[in-house]
Design a protein around this motif. Structure first.
Motif, short mmCIF file in Angstrom:
data_model
loop_
_atom_site.label_atom_id
_atom_site.label_comp_id
_atom_site.label_asym_id
_atom_site.label_seq_id
_atom_site.Cartn_x
_atom_site.Cartn_y
_atom_site.Cartn_z
N ARG A 189 0.84 -1.20 0.00
CA ARG A 189 0.00 0.00 0.00
C ARG A 189 0.88 1.26 0.00
NH1 ARG A 189 -3.78 -2.05 4.09
NH2 ARG A 189 -4.23 -3.72 2.60
N GLY A 190 1.97 1.20 0.77
CA GLY A 190 2.92 2.33 0.78
C GLY A 190 3.52 2.53 -0.61
N TYR A 191 3.84 1.41 -1.27
CA TYR A 191 4.37 1.49 -2.64
C TYR A 191 3.33 2.08 -3.58
CZ TYR A 191 5.61 -0.11 -7.32
OH TYR A 191 5.87 -0.17 -8.66
N ALA A 192 2.08 1.66 -3.41
CA ALA A 192 1.01 2.16 -4.30
C ALA A 192 0.88 3.68 -4.16
CB ALA A 192 -0.31 1.48 -3.97
N ASP A 193 0.94 4.18 -2.92
CA ASP A 193 0.81 5.63 -2.72
C ASP A 193 1.94 6.36 -3.45
OD1 ASP A 193 -1.36 5.12 -1.18
OD2 ASP A 193 -0.34 5.35 0.75
N TYR A 194 3.15 5.81 -3.30
CA TYR A 194 4.32 6.42 -3.95
C TYR A 194 4.16 6.38 -5.47
CZ TYR A 194 9.21 6.63 -5.57
OH TYR A 194 10.37 6.93 -6.23
N ALA A 195 3.82 5.22 -5.99
CA ALA A 195 3.76 5.04 -7.44
C ALA A 195 2.67 5.92 -8.06
CB ALA A 195 3.51 3.56 -7.77
N LEU A 196 1.52 6.02 -7.39
CA LEU A 196 0.44 6.82 -7.96
C LEU A 196 0.80 8.31 -7.93
CD1 LEU A 196 -2.45 4.74 -6.45
CD2 LEU A 196 -2.12 5.16 -8.90
N LYS A 197 1.65 8.69 -6.99
CA LYS A 197 2.08 10.09 -6.90
C LYS A 197 3.12 10.41 -7.99
CE LYS A 197 4.07 13.32 -3.63
NZ LYS A 197 4.68 13.44 -2.31
N TYR A 198 4.10 9.52 -8.15
CA TYR A 198 5.22 9.83 -9.04
C TYR A 198 5.05 9.26 -10.45
CZ TYR A 198 7.52 11.67 -4.96
OH TYR A 198 7.81 12.43 -3.86
N MET A 199 4.07 8.40 -10.65
CA MET A 199 3.81 7.86 -12.00
C MET A 199 2.33 8.07 -12.30
SD MET A 199 6.10 4.36 -12.06
CE MET A 199 5.75 3.64 -10.49
#
Ligand code: SF4
Ligand code: SF4
Length: 255
Positions: free
Chosen positions: A163-173
């Motif tokens: 979930r932490g990865y998803a938040d990061y990825a949706l922000k930067y990609m």
């Protein structure tokens, strides 16, 4: 209701993408080319709640919500055998094979009462479902559930990291959101991101070591797919991700 199933080691299902737990992806980073696979499930689908619990939820621009599985995945073309599939259809790493292989054909992203059709062999699969095979599913319950529970427990315990990865990825990609919307519209579609994006987002202390193990695997698959037009997308990914892994391994090794 009873359903029977036995594996005849035909090797047919040991081809193409294999979703892994994080634990298995790390253990096999020197073996399998890895990617992060995002698979959306639409609201109203049976697996929505379970997918949301093991993965994440994403709000689309049209305000609809998707549940999304995010799985570290052995990323190989559907026509390619797993690198550990022996010529006789057996598994070279049987004792250490990933949870996904142990739990087959059951699938922990679905609720236990919703597994019946996972036991119907797909076209070309030589699974034994005859009266001679053991009963593996009875009254919507898995008879021997140890592997299923183990895989499900691993998925549950890693959900917060993903979930932490998803938040990061949706922000930067930001393209990811549109990719997921398109994949959901296709039904059964998915989106692929790199392992390096995951390692960067989660700041894993073993990122350099993992990158160093992935780089030669990606290079080998880049060579296997080079010049095959229908595998151009795979080839492009292997080459690009191999460079990212090389740089990640070097950066971390620098004084
Ligand atoms: S690890 Fe073994 S069981 Fe799993 S896909 Fe590869 S060959 Fe098949
Ligand atoms: S397709 Fe069926 S019989 Fe063949 S390896 Fe997979 S589970 Fe076993």
């Amino acid at each position: 209701m009873e359903q029977r199933f036995a594996c005849t080691a035909c090797g047919a299902c040991c081809h193409g993408w294999l979703p892994l737990t994080l634990e298995d992806a790390v253990a096999h980073a020197g073996r399998f080319p890895l990617a992060m696979l995002w698979t959306p499930v639409r609201q109203g689908a049976k697996a929505f709640a379970r997918t949301a619990g093991l993965g994440t939820t994403v709000r689309l621009r049209d305000r609809k919500t998707l549940a999304v599985t995010i799985a570290p995945t052995m990323y190989i073309p559907p026509s390619f055998p797993c690198p550990e599939l022996a010529a006789d259809g057996r598994c070279n790493i049987h004792a250490d094979k990933p949870s996904r292989c142990r739990t087959m054909p059951f699938y922990p992203y679905r609720d236990e009462p919703d597994q019946a059709d996972m036991l119907v062999p797909r076209k070309g699969w030589a699974c034994d479902t005859s009266a001679a095979a053991p009963v593996v599913y009875r009254d919507h319950r898995i008879v021997d559930r140890a592997d299923f529970d183990r895989e499900h427990d691993q998925l549950r315990s890693q959900a917060a990291i993903l979930r932490g990865y998803a938040d990061y990825a949706l922000k930067y990609m930001p393209w990811l959101l549109d990719g997921l919307a398109k994949a959901a519209a296709r039904r059964g579609g998915s989106v692929v991101t790199s392992l390096s994006s995951f390692l960067t987002a989660t700041r894993r202390p073993d990122a350099a070591a993992l990158a160093a193990r992935q780089e030669p695997v990606l290079a080998a698959f880049a060579a296997k797919t080079a010049g095959i037009p229908e595998l151009a997308e795979y080839s492009r990914h292997y080459v690009a991700w191999g460079k990212e892994m090389a740089s990640m391994a070097r950066r971390a090794a620098a004084p």
